[in-house]
Design an enzyme around this catalytic site. Structure first.
Site, PDB file in Angstrom:
ATOM      1  N   HIS A 144      90.322 -47.691  24.458  1.00  0.00           N
ATOM      2  CA  HIS A 144      90.701 -48.900  23.727  1.00  0.00           C
ATOM      3  C   HIS A 144      90.794 -48.697  22.215  1.00  0.00           C
ATOM      4  CE1 HIS A 144      90.572 -51.947  26.952  1.00  0.00           C
ATOM      5  NE2 HIS A 144      89.580 -51.230  27.459  1.00  0.00           N
TER       6      HIS A 144
ATOM      7  N   ARG B 277      88.154 -60.877  16.507  1.00  0.00           N
ATOM      8  CA  ARG B 277      87.014 -60.230  15.877  1.00  0.00           C
ATOM      9  C   ARG B 277      87.362 -59.891  14.431  1.00  0.00           C
ATOM     10  NH1 ARG B 277      85.859 -54.611  16.158  1.00  0.00           N
ATOM     11  NH2 ARG B 277      87.564 -54.424  17.667  1.00  0.00           N
TER      12      ARG B 277
ATOM     13  N   THR C  52      95.307 -58.859  23.279  1.00  0.00           N
ATOM     14  CA  THR C  52      95.649 -59.804  24.353  1.00  0.00           C
ATOM     15  C   THR C  52      95.798 -61.209  23.783  1.00  0.00           C
ATOM     16  OG1 THR C  52      93.295 -60.071  24.928  1.00  0.00           O
ATOM     17  CG2 THR C  52      94.598 -58.492  26.229  1.00  0.00           C
TER      18      THR C  52
END
Length: 805
Positions: A353, A544, A651
């Site tokens: 990721h 985030r 996403t």
């Protein structure tokens, strides 16, 4: 059965649960009581299908997936379960008959504090999709008692307090008190008379399973989320307790149970690093012990393990599982090393990721030798054989150093990404760009010595949660327009494209957005006191807080817009609401400073009458799944502005586009694939490409050149550095600005002018409503491919070798 009959059965079950399990009377029941009763009545209906699914796996011998993840950001479950079971309206009718509002019941459920951001939400979407398309799966993670943290904003600062989501219990979970495993730490390793290595742990912690059902669409299949809670094996030392040593008597219990207390404990201290590693080994070991128990019970022979189970490592956190499975197969079950290695590698696959080397986990060798002595021996042996094969293939010393599982250049550290790579048969990126860059950056050398393992699986999202549940008005509009088949086949969304220029449909599309914006404005006012105009352009960045995601770039544009509005008060300005939300890691001081700057900018702008309410800024505290479900349907503009080449996929970009927000973003992550599907005329692309940003970051970039070339940027940074937004402490952000100019590692200044120009295009498009809503409709119509059902089918076909039924 009619809806009325279903509602009556639910009503009776709710009253029964209220009386006999909640212990409350209807006339005095609290909202929480009604939530518990409604959840337990729903859960009963899921359990029958859960058992049926499990029985079919046993009877048919289906291959199963084990999804190992440190995070599962599942959000509230009642609305999701009711929707997937087709029980939302019967439940609403049942509660109406009892004088109870279903939405008020939903509001009583806390968000499960089991994740932080995209990694955990992806895992949750994948679990729901596996259930929806009938793939038998178990999600394995940790049952965090306090999760990450609850974010408070006080005087503009982020404050972290415990997230006590389990304080009132969790009606969804089933404690499996008989399903426990012992997890060892420390101690010594010896060799028995037969030559087998024997680990004698110095400490043993017990893992106890808690199971939550994960129900798929239409309720046809139900999978399991199995979370581990840590318990001490040592009893309370009563003599010490009675003698007054209350802390010493419980120290082993406190140390053990800290493992499942908090998600991502701070790792800036040695104690924090040790706890993080304990967490990762604890859940990986418990999960793999459970996998082996299940396989032996169902199939008997561990040689068939890869034929019956696939284990997906979600990022590097569970990578220690590669060494742990080898320990279990070789040491515990007596398997030959070479056979065990082939079985292990065929069982594991690994999802990466990140493209930032510093974000790939590594652990100090001395700490691992002390905490996990047998696992460290196994890692040394895996590495030795790996390097032998690489050398036999012609690798020289430099290449061998690069592909070694042990980094000898930075204090001897175990590279967990390398361990996951070497120990897996497939390694996937999560967008086309990310996967291509993996082969040329973080895993370039490993791809040379272990070719053919890297593959792409672009992320997806579950449309049940992010359209049908989060945005019921838009869902109704879609169904009324193109038919209910779209609920089962997301490819049918493409039929909406025919209505993109239809004035009546555009009007209806805009009307549902206005309703969502009014609801969000109400929430923002209640949480922050900031008043937003629903007629304004809602410009949203929710993720985030991290420097590479570049919330700072968005703030700089906000200041630039503010400066321009004050300089040209009679200009034809588009009213805009800048909406931020996201958490910064507690030890990430720069990210926390960015949060404070956003709030300071908001305070000044929101109280300045000269901008005439044309610009408002809000930072919504404690961003989570439930907040996202309110923000995303209300967003007009989706900010996806990471430094090109650093965002693996994203996403949030998919969720916002699905709900008709237009994206402003760099050609990074899945933004590229979104742009290909919605069309470049329906997205706002700016800034450097990954091929341009990479060399600039590597070779060094002079931010002062950008400053000299841009009067607008200079004005923005001067205002921030001089204390315009922190008059009580004028130098508060001077260091931030000076640091940006000295080391702009994420190319904020390099992309500033391009970003501002793209934002002007946004304003121009907003000023032409027919064009804006056409683009919005086409965004919704053309993102059906980003369903997590599609992603999971690709995993099943190309990685797990598992037929989709």
């Amino acid at each position: 059965m009619t809806m009325e009959a279903e509602a009556e059965m639910l009503r009776q079950d709710i009253l029964s649960k209220l009386a006999y399990q909640v212990g409350a009377r209807a006339e005095r029941a609290s909202p929480r009581d009604w939530f518990l009763a409604a959840t337990l009545a729903t859960r009963d209906r899921i359990v029958d299908r859960w058992r049926t699914s499990a029985d079919e796996v046993v009877a048919q011998g289906h291959k199963q997936v084990c999804y190992l993840s440190m995070e599962f950001l599942i959000g509230r479950l009642l609305s999701d379960a009711l929707g997937n079971m087709g029980l939302t309206e019967p439940m609403r009718l049942a509660l109406d008959g009892l004088g109870v509002d279903l939405e008020a019941v939903f509001a009583q459920e806390p968000d499960a504090a089991l994740g932080n951001g995209g990694l955990g939400r992806l895992a949750a979407c994948f679990m729901e999709s596996m259930a929806s398309i009938g793939i038998p799966a178990t999600g394995y993670g940790i049952r965090y008692e306090n999760g990450l943290f609850r974010q408070l904003i006080q005087d503009g600062r982020q404050l972290e307090v415990p997230e006590d989501w389990l304080s009132l219990g969790n009606p969804w979970e089933f404690e499996r008190s008989s399903l426990t495993y012992d997890i060892g730490f420390g101690g010594t390793v010896t060799q028995d008379d037969g030559g087998r290595m024997v680990w004698h742990p110095g400490e043993v912690v017990r893992a106890i399973a808690y199971d939550t059902p994960v129900v798929g669409w239409r309720g046809h299949w139900v999978n399991t989320l199995r979370l581990w809670s840590a318990r001490a094996t040592d009893p309370l030392h009563l003599d010490a307790f009675n003698s007054g040593d209350h802390i010493g008597a419980q120290i082993s219990r406190v140390k053990a149970e800290a493992i499942s207390r908090v998600l991502y404990p701070g790792d800036e201290s040695p104690a924090g690093q040790e706890l993080r590693l304990r967490q990762e080994y604890f859940f990986a070991s418990a999960s793999l012990q459970d996998l082996i128990r299940r396989h032996l019970r169902l199939h008997g022979d561990l040689l068939t393990l890869p034929e019956k189970f696939s284990v997906q490592l979600n990022d590097t956190h569970p990578a220690i599982g590669v060494a742990e499975l080898m320990r279990l197969l070789v040491d515990v079950h007596g398997m030959d090393w070479d056979v065990a290695w082939e079985i292990s590698r065929a069982t594991f696959s690994y999802t990466n990721h990140t493209l930032m080397p510093e974000a790939l986990e590594s652990w100090a060798v001395p700490m691992m030798e002390r905490m996990l002595p047998r696992n460290m021996q196994i890692i040394y042996l895996i590495n030795a054989r790996h390097l032998e094969q690489a050398r036999a293939g012609g690798a020289g010393d430099a290449l061998l150093s690069a592909v070694s599982l042990i980094d000898e250049q930075h204090g001897r550290r175990v590279r967990m990404g390398h361990l996951a790579f070497v120990g897996s048969h497939k390694i996937n990126g999560v967008s086309a760009l990310h996967t291509a860059l993996m082969k040329t950056t973080v895993f370039a050398e490993l791809d040379r010595v272990c070719p053919g393992r890297i593959t792409n699986k672009t992320n997806g999202i579950t449309f049940r949660r992010w359209l049908m549940r989060a945005n019921a008005p838009l869902t109704k509009l879609i169904v009324d327009t193109i038919g209910p088949q779209v609920l089962d086949d997301t490819d049918r969304l493409a039929d909406l494209a025919a209505y993109a220029r239809d004035a009546a449909f555009q009007e209806a599309f805009a009307a549902q957005r206005r309703t969502a914006k009014e609801a969000l404005a109400k929430m923002v006012r209640e949480r922050t006191g900031v008043v937003l105009d629903p007629a304004a352009l809602f410009d949203v960045q929710i993720k985030r807080i991290h420097e590479y995601k570049r919330q700072l770039l968005n703030i700089l544009h906000t200041v630039a817009l503010y400066n321009s509005m004050r300089a040209q008060p009679t200009g034809n300005w588009v009213p805009r609401a800048k909406i931020f939300a996201g958490k910064a890691a507690p030890s990430y001081h720069q990210a926390k400073l960015i949060i404070r700057l956003a709030n300071d900018v908001a305070k000044v702008i929101n109280h300045d009458p000269t901008v005439r309410n044309l610009l408002r800024v809000a930072f919504i505290p404690n961003y989570n799944v439930t907040a996202a479900e309110s923000i995303i349907p209300a967003a007009d503009l989706s900010e996806q502005i990471s430094t090109a080449g650093l965002e693996a996929s994203g996403t949030g970009n998919m969720k916002l586009a699905l709900n008709g927000a237009l994206t402003i973003g760099t050609l990074d992550g899945a933004n590229i694939e979104i742009s290909e599907r919605v069309g470049l005329e329906n997205i706002f692309i700016f800034g450097l490409k990954a091929s341009e940003a990479g060399p600039l970051r590597r070779d060094g970039y002079d931010a002062r050149a950008a400053l000299a070339a841009s009067d607008e940027l200079r004005g923005v940074l001067d205002a921030i550095a001089s204390g315009v937004f922190s008059p009580e402490e004028p130098d508060r952000y001077r260091g931030l600005v000076e640091g940006l100019l000295a080391h702009d590692n994420f190319l904020v200044t390099a992309d500033f002018d391009s970003y501002v120009a793209s934002q002007r295009q946004v304003a121009q498009r907003w000023g032409r409503p027919a064009e804006w809503w056409r683009s919005a409709v086409l965004n919704t119509a053309n993102v059906g491919w980003f369903s997590s059902d599609r992603t999971i089918r690709e995993y099943a076909d190309e990685i797990w070798d598992l037929p989709v039924r």
